[in-house]
Design an enzyme around this catalytic site. Structure first.
Site, PDB file in Angstrom:
ATOM      1  N   ALA A  87       0.813  -1.213   0.000  1.00  0.00           N
ATOM      2  CA  ALA A  87       0.000   0.000   0.000  1.00  0.00           C
ATOM      3  C   ALA A  87       0.848   1.266   0.000  1.00  0.00           C
ATOM      4  O   ALA A  87       0.432   2.289  -0.546  1.00  0.00           O
ATOM      5  CB  ALA A  87      -0.931   0.001   1.213  1.00  0.00           C
ATOM      6  N   THR A  88       2.031   1.216   0.597  1.00  0.00           N
ATOM      7  CA  THR A  88       2.884   2.408   0.607  1.00  0.00           C
ATOM      8  C   THR A  88       3.245   2.825  -0.812  1.00  0.00           C
ATOM      9  O   THR A  88       3.179   4.008  -1.167  1.00  0.00           O
ATOM     10  CB  THR A  88       4.155   2.161   1.425  1.00  0.00           C
ATOM     11  OG1 THR A  88       3.797   1.954   2.799  1.00  0.00           O
ATOM     12  CG2 THR A  88       5.105   3.343   1.350  1.00  0.00           C
ATOM     13  N   ASN A  96      -5.398   3.460  11.292  1.00  0.00           N
ATOM     14  CA  ASN A  96      -4.608   2.307  11.725  1.00  0.00           C
ATOM     15  C   ASN A  96      -4.294   2.308  13.210  1.00  0.00           C
ATOM     16  O   ASN A  96      -4.031   1.250  13.789  1.00  0.00           O
ATOM     17  CB  ASN A  96      -3.298   2.226  10.929  1.00  0.00           C
ATOM     18  CG  ASN A  96      -2.434   3.461  11.120  1.00  0.00           C
ATOM     19  OD1 ASN A  96      -2.861   4.582  10.844  1.00  0.00           O
ATOM     20  ND2 ASN A  96      -1.207   3.264  11.576  1.00  0.00           N
ATOM     21  N   THR A 125       8.635  -7.389 -12.812  1.00  0.00           N
ATOM     22  CA  THR A 125       7.986  -8.695 -12.954  1.00  0.00           C
ATOM     23  C   THR A 125       7.072  -8.972 -11.773  1.00  0.00           C
ATOM     24  O   THR A 125       7.504  -8.916 -10.623  1.00  0.00           O
ATOM     25  CB  THR A 125       9.044  -9.808 -13.049  1.00  0.00           C
ATOM     26  OG1 THR A 125       9.901  -9.528 -14.160  1.00  0.00           O
ATOM     27  CG2 THR A 125       8.400 -11.171 -13.235  1.00  0.00           C
ATOM     28  N   CYS A 156       4.582   1.105  12.030  1.00  0.00           N
ATOM     29  CA  CYS A 156       5.458   1.852  11.130  1.00  0.00           C
ATOM     30  C   CYS A 156       6.268   2.901  11.865  1.00  0.00           C
ATOM     31  O   CYS A 156       7.329   3.313  11.413  1.00  0.00           O
ATOM     32  CB  CYS A 156       4.620   2.535  10.055  1.00  0.00           C
ATOM     33  SG  CYS A 156       3.602   1.377   9.115  1.00  0.00           S
ATOM     34  N   SER A 188      -3.766  -3.348   0.808  1.00  0.00           N
ATOM     35  CA  SER A 188      -2.629  -4.212   1.085  1.00  0.00           C
ATOM     36  C   SER A 188      -3.105  -5.619   1.403  1.00  0.00           C
ATOM     37  O   SER A 188      -4.121  -5.796   2.086  1.00  0.00           O
ATOM     38  CB  SER A 188      -1.820  -3.658   2.267  1.00  0.00           C
ATOM     39  OG  SER A 188      -0.732  -4.488   2.575  1.00  0.00           O
TER      40      SER A 188
END
Length: 366
Positions: free
Chosen positions: A71-72, A149, A232, A314, A194
């Site tokens: 998600a970042t 969060n 990839t 985080c 995420s």
């Protein structure tokens, strides 16, 4: 030795066995590059597209899913990529946003863009009057979390999205904690999610873009992911994400009822603690609470049998006090006496009861 009780679901969630099983073929035997044109590559590419559809099923219609490393990256892609395509220079977001939004916004400000942080009230809910005043014809993007969060508060996304649309701005939502759990903004233009917050693997997330929304790529190269993200893709990670999303969809009512029951039990077990943030507008798998005079660092050291948090994973090593709790008007002492308990699909009532007993006894002993 007994495994510790895990109550840190906002940091990450336990992998669903079904998601892990879906990944194994692509780890062990299906090693093909999904961007290759041979039979193996086509099989891997087909698995990626199945996963894309599974992830998209929980998102609004009329959009596309771009897989990212998490998600970042999706948030950076949305904010920076959209700003670079916009003729406007202003970003509006809530003061309690996750660091991925907050620090990207501060970086954009240093690059010459304008930033407005919207205040919240003592329950963590955005000031809508301040939002109306800030979201104007200069605004390029309005950003708002679905579920916070740290304190689990659910923001009024539809109202904020309507303000953005009326001003001709894009609306971006960090839905990491809300995806698969709460209704998302119906009129969002960009949504970041995420896998590892919904019992999927770490290392993969996605950005949803509404049809017609164009952004500039951040990563250049082969343009594998719809021209917006080069590199990839991992079929294994995509498959795990897809199955986790499918399970979240299939189990939505069951998971919600389980979490609601755990919330009620937790409120009783921690009756002597004060809840941080709104108890009404909240995802109930998050219980952020404080108790006057406790030393949280000591508490976490004393209660080795429970894995919980003093705030965002985080920011746990940064030494910075919680900007979320500070925005609620809490002082340093209250912030430092707050803990976050996160629970969900695989948490049992018995685990919660044992954990509460350990935490409360350690608290009384301080």
């Amino acid at each position: 030795m007994t495994d510790p009780i895990y109550l840190d679901y906002q940091a990450t969630t336990p992998m669903a066995p079904e998601a892990a099983a879906a990944m194994r073929h692509w780890i062990d035997a299906g090693y093909w590059n999904p961007h290759s044109s041979h039979k193996g590559g086509r099989e891997a590419a087909a698995a990626v597209e199945v996963a894309r559809d599974q992830v998209a099923a929980l998102l609004p219609e009329h959009g596309r899913v771009i897989f990212t490393s998490g998600a970042t990256e999706a948030i950076n892609m949305a904010l920076i990529g959209a700003m670079r395509r916009s003729g406007r220079k202003k970003l509006v977001n809530i003061a309690t946003e996750h660091a991925a939004v907050r620090d990207t916004a501060f970086w954009l400000e240093r690059e010459g863009y304008k930033l407005t942080l919207l205040p919240v009230d003592g329950k963590g809910l955005v000031d809508l009057d301040a939002a109306r005043a800030a979201i104007d014809g200069e605004t390029a993007i309005v950003a708002a979390m679905a579920v916070n969060n740290e304190i689990g508060v659910i923001q009024p996304l539809d109202e904020l999205a309507a303000m953005a649309r009326q001003a001709g701005a894009l609306f971006m939502s960090d839905a990491v904690q809300g995806y698969g759990r709460v209704p998302l903004a119906r009129d969002a233009d960009m949504i970041a999610i995420s896998a590892h917050k919904i019992h999927g693997p770490k290392g993969i997330g996605a950005l949803w873009l509404r049809d017609g929304v164009e952004i500039a790529p951040l990563i250049h190269g082969g343009g594998q992911e719809q021209g917006l993200r080069s590199g990839t893709l991992s079929p294994a990670l995509c498959a795990g994400f897809g199955v986790a999303a499918r399970l979240a969809d299939e189990r939505a009512e069951q998971d919600a009822a389980h979490v609601a029951a755990l919330w009620d039990e937790a409120r009783d077990l921690f009756a002597d603690w004060t809840v941080n943030g709104s108890t009404e507008h909240r995802y109930r798998g998050n219980l952020n609470i404080r108790r006057e005079g406790i030393d949280v660092a000591r508490l976490m050291s004393d209660v080795r049998g429970v894995l919980f948090s003093a705030g965002s994973a985080c920011a746990s090593g940064s030494g910075r006090p919680s900007h979320v709790l500070a925005a609620l008007g809490l002082g340093d002492a209250a912030i430092k006496s707050s803990i976050r308990l996160g629970f969900g699909r695989y948490t049992t009532g018995q685990e919660l009861e044992i954990a509460a007993d350990l935490i409360n006894r350690a608290t009384e002993a301080q």
